[in-house]
Design a protein around this motif. Structure first.
Motif, PDB file in Angstrom:
ATOM      1  N   VAL A  15      -4.528 -72.161  36.872  1.00 45.92           N
ATOM      2  CA  VAL A  15      -3.470 -71.288  37.834  1.00 45.92           C
ATOM      3  C   VAL A  15      -3.852 -71.353  39.332  1.00 45.92           C
ATOM      4  CG1 VAL A  15      -2.684 -69.040  38.109  1.00 45.92           C
ATOM      5  CG2 VAL A  15      -3.222 -69.672  35.945  1.00 45.92           C
ATOM      6  N   ALA A  16      -5.173 -71.377  39.399  1.00 47.52           N
ATOM      7  CA  ALA A  16      -5.369 -71.524  41.036  1.00 47.52           C
ATOM      8  C   ALA A  16      -5.133 -72.990  41.585  1.00 47.52           C
ATOM      9  CB  ALA A  16      -7.149 -71.355  41.268  1.00 47.52           C
ATOM     10  N   GLU A  17      -5.181 -73.829  40.815  1.00 48.85           N
ATOM     11  CA  GLU A  17      -5.045 -75.155  41.265  1.00 48.85           C
ATOM     12  C   GLU A  17      -3.402 -75.356  41.512  1.00 48.85           C
ATOM     13  OE1 GLU A  17      -5.131 -79.818  39.632  1.00 48.85           O
ATOM     14  OE2 GLU A  17      -6.101 -78.364  38.349  1.00 48.85           O
ATOM     15  N   TRP A  18      -2.672 -74.611  40.686  1.00 50.80           N
ATOM     16  CA  TRP A  18      -1.198 -74.909  40.743  1.00 50.80           C
ATOM     17  C   TRP A  18      -0.747 -74.075  41.711  1.00 50.80           C
ATOM     18  CZ3 TRP A  18       0.868 -73.491  35.063  1.00 50.80           C
ATOM     19  CH2 TRP A  18       0.433 -74.446  34.066  1.00 50.80           C
ATOM     20  N   LEU A  19      -1.391 -73.050  42.138  1.00 53.74           N
ATOM     21  CA  LEU A  19      -0.636 -72.149  43.234  1.00 53.74           C
ATOM     22  C   LEU A  19      -1.456 -72.192  44.549  1.00 53.74           C
ATOM     23  CD1 LEU A  19      -0.182 -68.746  41.296  1.00 53.74           C
ATOM     24  CD2 LEU A  19       1.362 -70.686  41.357  1.00 53.74           C
ATOM     25  N   ASN A  20      -2.311 -73.296  44.628  1.00 56.68           N
ATOM     26  CA  ASN A  20      -3.236 -73.623  45.612  1.00 56.68           C
ATOM     27  C   ASN A  20      -3.686 -72.220  46.095  1.00 56.68           C
ATOM     28  OD1 ASN A  20      -2.196 -76.315  45.897  1.00 56.68           O
ATOM     29  ND2 ASN A  20      -0.261 -75.584  46.854  1.00 56.68           N
ATOM     30  N   LEU A  21      -4.541 -71.609  45.172  1.00 56.53           N
ATOM     31  CA  LEU A  21      -5.455 -70.545  45.485  1.00 56.53           C
ATOM     32  C   LEU A  21      -6.956 -70.832  44.947  1.00 56.53           C
ATOM     33  CD1 LEU A  21      -3.016 -67.557  44.493  1.00 56.53           C
ATOM     34  CD2 LEU A  21      -3.279 -68.360  46.786  1.00 56.53           C
TER      35      LEU A  21
END
Length: 342
Positions: free
Chosen positions: A175-181
């Protein structure tokens, strides 16, 4: 979809086979629709975003390097498109969240036609319709109007994190990778989203399951009361703290007395008659509401009424009056005149 079948379809689609692409994405179209609806609060916007997601997936099909992650790849595209839309779209809700309680003796205000209201979701398009009852019940809870109201109070990023982590159960790292977080930001956002949902959801308003005969009896009495303009009978089915709202009218009323006054002015009109047609919306019982005016030879579709049932009583009634907001429901525009309803 079996992994070997999916892999074969991915490779065929990447080679330009449109039939393979359609077979591939058809397995995910409905669940993507639910996801986009949860993000946006609008059924029609969700439909548009799913179409755009599939168009992007076709255009970028050769960039996918792992056929096994095709579903996750679609969700990534859909989520980012939703976040882009939400940068300019107003937050959707119900009048209970946007306006103070109304006085039933006051004149009705003008309809607010800006896209600020939640739209209903037809249950027959829910992705879990063929799943087992337990899974279907859990998924239905995630499309209830109460859940949607709470969800829309989150920031778009928190909404995405909650859905991807809690509902779809993807790892924080993905999820972090997807949302650039960062992973820390995802975990922090999830905790804030959970707290916000807990603050919004009142245990006393949680919909409860009734035995089917008792539940059906309640709905039958509700229909009879409406169609016979029996205000006392209708009010007797309500919880003492029940509330009633009618978007796009920016009004809502709470309590049996206020609701009785409001319905008396709308139901008990000389020459006006009503019929209700059962359907399902947002995991809840619902009815197409049809009105016949004096001398008319048919009942015209007037609204879509969605009920919340708690402990054997009706806790809330949301009547969507904007016909376009529920055009996706299989409700005929008219019903024939039936003399016994007079």
């Amino acid at each position: 979809m079996e992994m070997s079948t999916q892999t074969a379809l991915v490779f065929a689609a990447q080679a330009g086979d449109q039939n393979a692409f359609e077979a591939l994405v058809s397995a995910y179209r409905r669940e993507l629709l639910v996801h986009c609806y949860q993000m946006l609060g609008s059924f029609h916007d969700a439909e548009d975003l799913v179409q755009e997601t599939l168009l992007r997936a076709w255009e970028k099909r050769t960039t996918l390097t792992s056929p096994a992650s095709y579903r996750a790849w679609l969700y990534r595209i859909a989520t980012n498109l939703c976040l882009n839309r939400l940068r300019s779209a107003p937050r959707r809700s119900l009048p209970t969240q946007t306006h103070p309680g109304s006085d039933p003796n006051s004149p009705s205000p003008q309809r607010v036609r800006e896209p600020i209201w939640l739209e209903p979701f037809p249950d027959d398009l829910e992705a879990s319709q063929h799943s087992d009852p337990q899974d279907r019940a859990e998924r239905n809870e995630r499309t209830t109007l109460a859940f949607l109201v709470a969800l829309q109070r989150l920031t778009p990023a928190q909404r995405a994190i909650l859905l991807l982590r809690e509902v779809l159960e993807w790892p924080a790292s993905e999820v972090a990778e997807w949302l650039n977080l960062s992973v820390a930001a995802v975990n922090s956002g999830l905790q804030r989203a959970r707290r916000a949902l807990q603050e919004c959801n009142s245990p006393s308003e949680k919909e409860t399951a009734l035995p089917i005969p008792q539940f059906q009896s309640l709905l039958d009495r509700y229909v009879t009361s409406w169609e016979q303009a029996d205000i006392p009978g209708l009010v007797a089915l309500l919880r003492e703290d029940a509330w009633f709202t009618m978007p796009p009218l920016p009004v809502w009323l709470q309590g049996r007395a206020a609701i009785a006054t409001e319905l008396s002015t709308r139901i008990r009109v000389p020459g006006r008659h009503w019929r209700l047609l059962p359907t399902r919306a947002n995991g809840s019982p619902a009815f197409g509401l049809y009105r016949q005016e004096a001398q008319a030879d048919s009942y015209q579709l007037f609204g879509l009424m969605v009920l919340g049932v708690v402990e054997g009583q009706i806790a809330n009634m949301v009547t969507f009056l904007e016909l376009s907001s529920f055009s996706s429901f299989a409700l005929p525009p008219t019903l024939p005149y039936v003399r016994e309803h007079i």
